[in-house]
Structure formats: C-alpha cells, structure tokens
Motif scaffolding. Structure first.
Motif, PDB file in Angstrom:
ATOM      1  N   SER A 127      31.413  -2.926  77.051  1.00 43.72           N
ATOM      2  CA  SER A 127      31.119  -3.678  78.283  1.00 43.72           C
ATOM      3  C   SER A 127      31.826  -5.032  78.398  1.00 43.72           C
ATOM      4  O   SER A 127      31.994  -5.754  77.415  1.00 43.72           O
ATOM      5  CB  SER A 127      29.621  -3.932  78.457  1.00 43.72           C
ATOM      6  N   GLY A 128      32.194  -5.320  79.637  1.00 40.70           N
ATOM      7  CA  GLY A 128      32.732  -6.632  79.965  1.00 40.70           C
ATOM      8  C   GLY A 128      34.151  -6.875  79.471  1.00 40.70           C
ATOM      9  O   GLY A 128      34.608  -8.021  79.456  1.00 40.70           O
ATOM     10  N   GLY A 140      35.031   0.565  81.216  1.00 38.46           N
ATOM     11  CA  GLY A 140      34.838   1.253  82.486  1.00 38.46           C
ATOM     12  C   GLY A 140      35.513   0.520  83.626  1.00 38.46           C
ATOM     13  O   GLY A 140      36.601   0.866  84.078  1.00 38.46           O
ATOM     14  N   LYS A 180      27.190   9.839  78.855  1.00 40.44           N
ATOM     15  CA  LYS A 180      26.606   8.496  78.907  1.00 40.44           C
ATOM     16  C   LYS A 180      25.474   8.523  79.901  1.00 40.44           C
ATOM     17  O   LYS A 180      25.675   8.683  81.100  1.00 40.44           O
ATOM     18  CB  LYS A 180      27.706   7.527  79.338  1.00 40.44           C
ATOM     19  N   PHE A 191      24.443   4.790  88.888  1.00 45.51           N
ATOM     20  CA  PHE A 191      25.847   4.896  88.474  1.00 45.51           C
ATOM     21  C   PHE A 191      26.611   5.971  89.253  1.00 45.51           C
ATOM     22  O   PHE A 191      27.803   6.147  89.049  1.00 45.51           O
ATOM     23  CB  PHE A 191      25.926   5.170  86.968  1.00 45.51           C
ATOM     24  N   LEU A 238      25.168   9.135  74.009  1.00 44.65           N
ATOM     25  CA  LEU A 238      24.708   7.753  73.834  1.00 44.65           C
ATOM     26  C   LEU A 238      23.208   7.731  73.623  1.00 44.65           C
ATOM     27  O   LEU A 238      22.468   8.367  74.376  1.00 44.65           O
ATOM     28  CB  LEU A 238      25.051   6.935  75.084  1.00 44.65           C
ATOM     29  N   ASN A 268      26.654  -3.481  72.763  1.00 45.10           N
ATOM     30  CA  ASN A 268      26.786  -3.673  74.203  1.00 45.10           C
ATOM     31  C   ASN A 268      26.675  -5.166  74.526  1.00 45.10           C
ATOM     32  O   ASN A 268      25.654  -5.789  74.259  1.00 45.10           O
ATOM     33  CB  ASN A 268      25.711  -2.887  74.957  1.00 45.10           C
ATOM     34  N   GLU A 315      36.007   5.164  80.497  1.00 45.12           N
ATOM     35  CA  GLU A 315      34.808   5.625  81.188  1.00 45.12           C
ATOM     36  C   GLU A 315      35.063   6.013  82.650  1.00 45.12           C
ATOM     37  O   GLU A 315      35.739   5.303  83.385  1.00 45.12           O
ATOM     38  CB  GLU A 315      33.752   4.531  81.146  1.00 45.12           C
ATOM     39  N   PHE A 344      20.800   7.754  80.115  1.00 41.17           N
ATOM     40  CA  PHE A 344      19.627   7.126  79.514  1.00 41.17           C
ATOM     41  C   PHE A 344      18.800   8.261  78.920  1.00 41.17           C
ATOM     42  O   PHE A 344      17.924   8.822  79.588  1.00 41.17           O
ATOM     43  CB  PHE A 344      18.880   6.309  80.572  1.00 41.17           C
TER      44      PHE A 344
HETATM   45  O1  LIG Z   1      32.396  -1.289  83.012  1.00 38.46           O
HETATM   46  P1  LIG Z   1      32.428  -2.003  81.712  1.00 38.46           P
HETATM   47  O2  LIG Z   1      31.941  -3.418  81.794  1.00 38.46           O
HETATM   48  O3  LIG Z   1      33.777  -1.891  81.047  1.00 38.46           O
HETATM   49  O4  LIG Z   1      31.373  -1.293  80.727  1.00 38.46           O
HETATM   50  C1  LIG Z   1      31.548   0.034  80.281  1.00 38.46           C
HETATM   51  C2  LIG Z   1      30.329   0.496  79.460  1.00 38.46           C
HETATM   52  O5  LIG Z   1      30.228  -0.308  78.321  1.00 38.46           O
HETATM   53  C3  LIG Z   1      29.065   0.400  80.287  1.00 38.46           C
HETATM   54  O6  LIG Z   1      29.193   1.265  81.365  1.00 38.46           O
HETATM   55  C4  LIG Z   1      27.810   0.744  79.503  1.00 38.46           C
HETATM   56  C5  LIG Z   1      27.557   0.449  78.218  1.00 38.46           C
HETATM   57  N1  LIG Z   1      26.346   0.889  77.846  1.00 38.46           N
HETATM   58  C6  LIG Z   1      25.775   1.493  78.887  1.00 38.46           C
HETATM   59  C7  LIG Z   1      24.547   2.133  78.994  1.00 38.46           C
HETATM   60  C8  LIG Z   1      24.226   2.702  80.181  1.00 38.46           C
HETATM   61  C9  LIG Z   1      25.070   2.619  81.273  1.00 38.46           C
HETATM   62  C10 LIG Z   1      26.307   2.003  81.178  1.00 38.46           C
HETATM   63  C11 LIG Z   1      26.661   1.438  79.975  1.00 38.46           C
END
Ligand SMILES: O=P(O)(O)OC[C@@H](O)[C@@H](O)c1c[nH]c2ccccc12
Length: 263
Positions: free
Chosen positions: A218-219, A240, A117, A96, A138, A187, A55, A119
């Motif tokens: 994530s995470g 990310g 990515k 972001f 997404l 997520n 990401e 909303f």
């Molecule tokens: O930075 P991380 O913890 O590796 O996460 C990446 C990604 O999963 C995260 O940016 C994300 C997952 N779903 C989202 C929805 C909206 C914005 C951001 C996200």
C-alpha cells in the motif's frame, strides 16, 4: 465501528448470498478437480531484486473509483508481460468493485501466481479461492481473532494455498509468527482508519525473522518508494493504485518499479 468492521459486514452479507446459491460441497468437488496451486512463496523471493505483486484494483474505500478496468484479463496479461511476479485480484464487491469473475478471468490469462485479495473470515472463502484458481490468499490479522486466524491458516495450507498474512503493527507480527506465517505483508494503510503511514515497513521489518518473505503493501507511489523499501529489506511490494492510474498504461510504471528494486 471501524471501516474494517463495516467492510466485513458487507462481505458477510454477500457471502451468505453465495453460500445459498452454491453449497460448500460443490466447491469442494471443484477443488478436487482443479490443478494444484503454484508455489508462490518461492516466486516472491528472488535475489535479483524486489518482486512486484501487481493488483487489479478498480476502486477503494479511501479513494473511490480509480480505474474502470473493463478487461481484467488484459490488464493481468500486461502485468505479466511487464515482469510482475504475481497478480493480486481484489474480489470484494461493495468497496473495491471486484468479483470472483475477475479472478476467473485473470487466472485464465496468466501463468504466474494469482492472489485472491478479499476479507476472508470463513473457510468457505478459502474453498472459493482455490476453486477459482488462486495460488495465494490474503488473511488480514486485524480482521480475525487468533483461533479463527489459526484455523484459516491451517485450512489454506491444506488446500495448497500460500497465505499472505497481513499485519500493521508489532502485536500482529507476533500473532502471525505464532501460526508460523511464511509470507508476511506489512500494510502501510491501517484498515481501521484508512490512514497511510509510509514509515510502517521500515519500523516493522526488523521484527520479521529471516526466512519469512517480507512484503510491503500500500501507498507505493513510484520507483523512489520501492528503492527505500528495498533498502529496508523488502522481498516484494504489492502495488495497486500507481499501476492502474499510471499514464501510458501499467507497463512503464511496472518496469520502473522493478528497475528501482534491482540488487
Ligand atoms: O493501491 P495501493 O495503495 O498500491 O495498495 C495496494 C494494496 O496494498 C491494497 O489494495 C491492500 C492491501 N491490503 C488490503 C486489504 C484489503 C483490501 C486492499 C488491500
């Protein structure tokens, strides 16, 4: 009001401004002339190991600024050279620090699939995604009611986009399966509270039928997390922060993540 509600409020304001400047009909014209989207679902499932979606992420609501990323094309090129299966580009501006210009730059720089990515809450954003060269988009189940989620899924498919359907609990998996989601992202971060629960993927993955691509999001801090997710059946991981903040650039971390996910 949850964090997700707040973010979406800002997204809607920015969207209204873009819609004033560029009508949907103009986007549709651009899409008609665009090269078709790549088949991303096929790329995200590879028997050789867990695939990495890398990401481009400058900041987040939970952590604030992460990395300046003055040249997203260069970062995306490094991701591709280090073996990323796809690049995720955050296009949300307020929280972001992303943009559609980032998406354009990344699209021009790599040959692998690119995920927009954001909303997504209106059809207009799907036309935008395709007009700016995205292959994947997404859709966050928690951000949509079921009729709108179904409508957006259908339009995305008509546009040739692969939908990464994001869930964070059992109920949302049921909603995703009700629209025949083919790629589901679990997520670990709850977007309503921003809390990360690293047990989420292991708990929910058994509820996702075989045949659906399973992505852990994530995470993910490093190779150990990827190894654990691989053991629980992840086809791919979306990373990310660990990549954009990694010492020595994204290459070494990406290589280590891929090594940890080998089967
Ligand atoms: O930075 P991380 O913890 O590796 O996460 C990446 C990604 O999963 C995260 O940016 C994300 C997952 N779903 C989202 C929805 C909206 C914005 C951001 C996200």
């Amino acid at each position: 009001m949850t964090v997700l509600d707040e973010i979406i409020g800002g997204v809607r304001d920015d969207l209204a401004e873009r819609q004033r400047r560029l009508p949907e009909s103009a986007l549709r014209d651009r899409v008609a002339g665009a090269r078709p989207a790549l088949d991303a679902a096929a790329v995200l499932r590879d028997a050789a190991g867990v695939q990495v979606i890398a990401e481009v992420k400058r900041a987040s609501p939970s952590k604030g600024p992460l990395a300046a990323i003055p040249d997203p094309a260069e970062l995306a090129g490094a991701y591709e050279r280090s073996g990323a299966a796809a690049v995720s580009v955050l296009t949300e501006r307020r929280r972001f620090h992303g943009s559609l210009a980032d998406l354009d730059a990344v699209r021009a720089a790599v040959r692998i699939p690119v995920l927009r990515k954001d909303f997504v809450v209106t059809p207009y954003q799907l036309w935008e995604a395709r007009a700016h060269g995205a292959d994947l988009v997404l859709l966050i189940v928690a951000a949509l009611d079921q009729p709108l989620f179904a409508e957006l899924t259908e339009l995305a498919r008509e546009l040739g986009l692969t939908v990464l359907t994001e869930v964070h609990d059992e109920d949302e998996i049921e909603r995703a399966l009700a629209v025949n989601a083919s790629v589901i992202g679990v997520n670990a971060r709850n977007l309503k509270t921003l809390e990360v629960d690293r047990t989420t993927f292991a708990r929910l993955a058994p509820r996702i039928p075989p045949g659906v691509v399973r992505i852990a999001e994530s995470g993910i801090r490093g190779p150990q997390d990827v190894a654990a997710l691989a053991a629980h059946g992840a086809d791919a991981v979306l990373v990310g922060e660990a990549l954009v903040t990694g010492e020595g650039g994204p290459g070494p971390m990406l290589t280590a993540l891929r090594d940890a996910g080998r089967r």
